[in-house]
Design a protein around this motif. Structure first.
Motif, mmCIF file in Angstrom:
data_model
loop_
_atom_site.group_PDB
_atom_site.id
_atom_site.type_symbol
_atom_site.label_atom_id
_atom_site.label_comp_id
_atom_site.label_asym_id
_atom_site.label_seq_id
_atom_site.Cartn_x
_atom_site.Cartn_y
_atom_site.Cartn_z
ATOM 1 N N GLN A 174 0.842 -1.190 0.000
ATOM 2 C CA GLN A 174 0.000 0.000 0.000
ATOM 3 C C GLN A 174 0.881 1.246 0.000
ATOM 4 O OE1 GLN A 174 -1.974 1.192 3.745
ATOM 5 N NE2 GLN A 174 -3.859 0.578 2.735
ATOM 6 N N TYR A 175 0.575 2.202 -0.874
ATOM 7 C CA TYR A 175 1.312 3.467 -0.909
ATOM 8 C C TYR A 175 0.378 4.565 -0.421
ATOM 9 C CZ TYR A 175 4.549 0.753 -3.660
ATOM 10 O OH TYR A 175 5.435 -0.223 -4.062
ATOM 11 N N ARG A 176 0.822 5.310 0.580
ATOM 12 C CA ARG A 176 -0.052 6.348 1.160
ATOM 13 C C ARG A 176 0.565 7.732 0.950
ATOM 14 N NH1 ARG A 176 -1.224 3.888 7.077
ATOM 15 N NH2 ARG A 176 -2.530 5.714 7.333
ATOM 16 N N PHE A 177 -0.147 8.580 0.220
ATOM 17 C CA PHE A 177 0.333 9.936 -0.048
ATOM 18 C C PHE A 177 -0.519 10.938 0.721
ATOM 19 C CE2 PHE A 177 1.247 7.256 -3.655
ATOM 20 C CZ PHE A 177 2.559 7.567 -3.990
ATOM 21 N N GLY A 178 0.162 11.843 1.410
ATOM 22 C CA GLY A 178 -0.581 12.861 2.166
ATOM 23 C C GLY A 178 -0.236 14.234 1.634
ATOM 24 N N LYS B 69 -5.693 -6.742 7.223
ATOM 25 C CA LYS B 69 -5.644 -6.242 5.834
ATOM 26 C C LYS B 69 -5.044 -4.844 5.781
ATOM 27 C CE LYS B 69 -9.028 -9.065 3.518
ATOM 28 N NZ LYS B 69 -10.482 -9.202 3.537
ATOM 29 N N SER B 70 -5.497 -3.953 6.669
ATOM 30 C CA SER B 70 -4.933 -2.600 6.710
ATOM 31 C C SER B 70 -5.153 -2.008 8.093
ATOM 32 C CB SER B 70 -5.620 -1.727 5.660
ATOM 33 O OG SER B 70 -5.476 -0.372 6.014
ATOM 34 N N ALA C 102 -10.987 -3.092 12.955
ATOM 35 C CA ALA C 102 -10.658 -2.165 11.858
ATOM 36 C C ALA C 102 -9.537 -2.711 10.979
ATOM 37 C CB ALA C 102 -10.263 -0.799 12.414
ATOM 38 N N THR C 103 -8.646 -3.502 11.571
ATOM 39 C CA THR C 103 -7.527 -4.025 10.772
ATOM 40 C C THR C 103 -7.982 -5.150 9.830
ATOM 41 O OG1 THR C 103 -6.839 -5.734 12.350
ATOM 42 C CG2 THR C 103 -5.917 -3.538 12.673
ATOM 43 N N MET C 104 -9.203 -5.649 10.020
ATOM 44 C CA MET C 104 -9.710 -6.742 9.174
ATOM 45 C C MET C 104 -10.233 -6.242 7.829
ATOM 46 S SD MET C 104 -11.676 -8.699 12.263
ATOM 47 C CE MET C 104 -12.390 -9.998 11.280
ATOM 48 N N ASN C 105 -10.336 -4.907 7.680
ATOM 49 C CA ASN C 105 -10.861 -4.350 6.432
ATOM 50 C C ASN C 105 -9.785 -3.639 5.635
ATOM 51 O OD1 ASN C 105 -13.592 -5.124 6.725
ATOM 52 N ND2 ASN C 105 -13.781 -3.563 8.305
ATOM 53 N N GLY D 34 -7.945 -0.878 3.140
ATOM 54 C CA GLY D 34 -7.815 0.566 2.941
ATOM 55 C C GLY D 34 -8.354 1.413 4.066
ATOM 56 N N THR D 35 -9.121 2.434 3.668
ATOM 57 C CA THR D 35 -9.583 3.408 4.654
ATOM 58 C C THR D 35 -10.874 2.983 5.358
ATOM 59 O OG1 THR D 35 -10.489 4.532 2.737
ATOM 60 C CG2 THR D 35 -8.510 5.478 3.701
ATOM 61 N N GLN D 36 -11.432 1.818 4.986
ATOM 62 C CA GLN D 36 -12.663 1.382 5.655
ATOM 63 C C GLN D 36 -12.358 1.077 7.115
ATOM 64 O OE1 GLN D 36 -14.748 -1.763 3.324
ATOM 65 N NE2 GLN D 36 -13.136 -1.306 1.869
ATOM 66 N N LEU D 37 -13.291 1.422 8.012
ATOM 67 C CA LEU D 37 -13.026 1.164 9.426
ATOM 68 C C LEU D 37 -13.360 -0.279 9.790
ATOM 69 C CD1 LEU D 37 -14.087 4.549 11.049
ATOM 70 C CD2 LEU D 37 -11.828 3.810 10.319
ATOM 71 N N PHE D 38 -14.474 -0.506 10.492
ATOM 72 C CA PHE D 38 -14.768 -1.890 10.904
ATOM 73 C C PHE D 38 -16.250 -2.194 10.715
ATOM 74 C CE2 PHE D 38 -15.151 0.847 14.614
ATOM 75 C CZ PHE D 38 -16.410 0.515 15.094
ATOM 76 N N LYS D 39 -16.557 -3.479 10.723
ATOM 77 C CA LYS D 39 -17.962 -3.895 10.657
ATOM 78 C C LYS D 39 -18.431 -4.143 12.084
ATOM 79 C CE LYS D 39 -17.443 -6.136 6.189
ATOM 80 N NZ LYS D 39 -16.000 -6.449 6.129
ATOM 81 N N MET D 40 -19.677 -3.720 12.351
ATOM 82 C CA MET D 40 -20.212 -3.854 13.706
ATOM 83 C C MET D 40 -20.139 -5.306 14.187
ATOM 84 S SD MET D 40 -23.493 -2.628 15.753
ATOM 85 C CE MET D 40 -24.812 -2.449 14.655
ATOM 86 N N GLU D 41 -20.481 -6.277 13.293
ATOM 87 C CA GLU D 41 -20.505 -7.672 13.751
ATOM 88 C C GLU D 41 -19.098 -8.153 14.134
ATOM 89 O OE1 GLU D 41 -21.720 -6.593 10.859
ATOM 90 O OE2 GLU D 41 -21.142 -7.863 9.167
ATOM 91 N N ASP D 42 -18.062 -7.673 13.438
ATOM 92 C CA ASP D 42 -16.691 -8.061 13.806
ATOM 93 C C ASP D 42 -16.341 -7.502 15.186
ATOM 94 O OD1 ASP D 42 -16.189 -9.410 11.450
ATOM 95 O OD2 ASP D 42 -15.400 -7.646 10.416
ATOM 96 N N ALA D 43 -16.644 -6.198 15.395
ATOM 97 C CA ALA D 43 -16.313 -5.565 16.680
ATOM 98 C C ALA D 43 -17.054 -6.269 17.822
ATOM 99 C CB ALA D 43 -16.674 -4.082 16.640
ATOM 100 N N LYS D 44 -18.339 -6.586 17.601
ATOM 101 C CA LYS D 44 -19.123 -7.234 18.662
ATOM 102 C C LYS D 44 -18.598 -8.625 18.975
ATOM 103 C CE LYS D 44 -23.538 -4.994 18.826
ATOM 104 N NZ LYS D 44 -24.887 -4.893 18.294
ATOM 105 N N ARG D 45 -18.238 -9.373 17.918
ATOM 106 C CA ARG D 45 -17.734 -10.727 18.111
ATOM 107 C C ARG D 45 -16.397 -10.676 18.876
ATOM 108 N NH1 ARG D 45 -14.522 -13.103 14.717
ATOM 109 N NH2 ARG D 45 -15.069 -11.654 13.060
ATOM 110 N N LEU D 46 -15.520 -9.759 18.497
ATOM 111 C CA LEU D 46 -14.225 -9.651 19.189
ATOM 112 C C LEU D 46 -14.421 -9.213 20.636
ATOM 113 C CD1 LEU D 46 -11.898 -8.059 16.452
ATOM 114 C CD2 LEU D 46 -12.141 -10.463 17.074
#
Ligand SMILES: Nc1ncnc2c1ncn2[C@@H]1O[C@H](COP(=O)(O)OP(=O)(O)OP(=O)(O)O)[C@@H](O)[C@H]1O
Ligand SMILES: [Mg+2]
Length: 310
Positions: free
Chosen positions: A105-109, A249-250, A286-289, A291-303
């Motif tokens: 991944q290349y990130r330009f700011g 993933k990111s 959040a790391t399971m998704n 790029g810039t996508q944050l997290f899915k509610m079901e992943d956060a709840k399960r964790l």
């Protein structure tokens, strides 16, 4: 007008543009896939994280030019309440490109939008009029904002009794601690810099955080440790929670997701143990998704459910 329990402030937001390509070759045109646009910047991400968990908050952010207009459109589509401080310069963009050949991944700011004196005073005025329980200030400062700008905000919220949570680093954070805030969430390298040491071993973190608390810098210090998890420290509490093993993933937005999860739990009067676990769960989710996508509610709840018994 509705009064929000949680308000976030992003002085230096970004319009995040992300795409995929195959092969990074100089001098040639690199064909990129249709870009995806997301609203970015610390506070906005925290508001997004809260929305992903079914909570609500209000996002205050600066906005200028076409990029600012697009940013507002995206935030609106996400169903997040917001109020902007209109500025004369263009909201910055950020660009993330993934090379599908290597999965790198290349990130330009880009440099942040410039803020003038009138715009700065408008932000201050909004904070002076604020009536929320929590204010989360996250992200870097723009050109034109003094290094003690967050300190000024801390002075105002201290007077009005709003619990201030700061996720920033460097000199801006050092200054804030002179006033004292409710909570900070440095990662371990930010914490090291904060207390003026090169690095910190795991067993030194509690002491370092307690030092900040004893000096009146913060009531709660959460130190995030990336894939290792996080610790939460108050004057009479310490706990370390290991991060669950997930397929990463990111890591973009992990810190903001963590803060979002923790502040929502705090606003629901959850215990410090639960607050820490919600933070780790949301950060790791959040790391399971990509790029810039944050997290899915079901992943956060399960964790969170999994961490609850740890
Ligand atoms: N590789 C990983 N695997 C599992 N969980 C992770 C990983 N990286 C981060 N996390 C989770 O996210 C939380 C916050 O991550 P980190 O310590 O990297 O924050 P940060 O440095 O502030 O991140 P950011 O770059 O978003 O500001 C961690 O406490 C952990 O729960
Ligand atoms: Mg961070």
């Amino acid at each position: 007008m509705k009064i929000f329990d949680i308000v976030t402030l992003t002085v230096n937001p970004a319009l995040d543009k992300s795409t995929h390509f195959r092969g990074l070759v100089p001098e040639q045109k690199i064909r990129c896939e249709t870009p995806r646009f997301d609203a970015g910047g610390g506070g906005i991400n925290v508001s997004k994280a809260i929305a992903h968990l079914g909570g609500s908050s209000k996002a205050l952010f600066t906005s200028g030019g076409f990029t600012g207009e697009m940013l507002k459109e995206i935030v609106k589509k996400e169903g997040i309440s917001f109020e902007t401080i209109e500025i004369h310069s263009d909201t910055r963009e950020s660009f993330v490109a993934v090379d599908d050949n290597t999965n790198l991944q290349y990130r330009f700011g880009f440099k942040g939008a410039e803020i003038n004196e009138t715009e700065k005073n408008k932000i201050i005025q909004l904070i002076q009029e604020l009536k929320s329980d929590y204010l989360i200030v996250s992200g870097s400062l723009n050109e034109g904002l003094p290094v003690d700008f967050y300190k000024k905000i801390a002075e105002i919220t201290k007077k009005s009794g709003i619990k201030l949570i700061i996720d920033s680093d460097g000199e801006a954070l050092v200054k804030v601690l002179e006033v004292g805030v409710f909570m900070i969430k440095p990662n371990v390298s930010e914490l090291s810099k904060l207390i003026g040491v090169k690095s910190l071993e795991m067993e030194e973190i509690n002491h370092a955080a307690k030092q900040i608390i004893a000096n009146g810098g913060a009531e709660i210090v959460v130190v995030s440790l990336g894939p290792q998890g996080a610790v939460l420290v108050t004057k009479d509490f310490y706990e370390f929670v290991s991060a669950p093993n997930v397929v990463k993933k990111s890591t973009v937005g992990a810190g903001d997701s963590m803060v979002g999860g923790m502040v929502l739990a705090l606003s629901q009067n959850k215990s410090l143990k639960e607050v820490l676990r919600w933070g780790v769960a949301c950060g790791s989710a959040a790391t399971m998704n990509e790029g810039t996508q944050l997290f899915k509610m079901e992943d956060a709840k399960r964790l969170f459910e999994w961490l609850k018994d740890k």
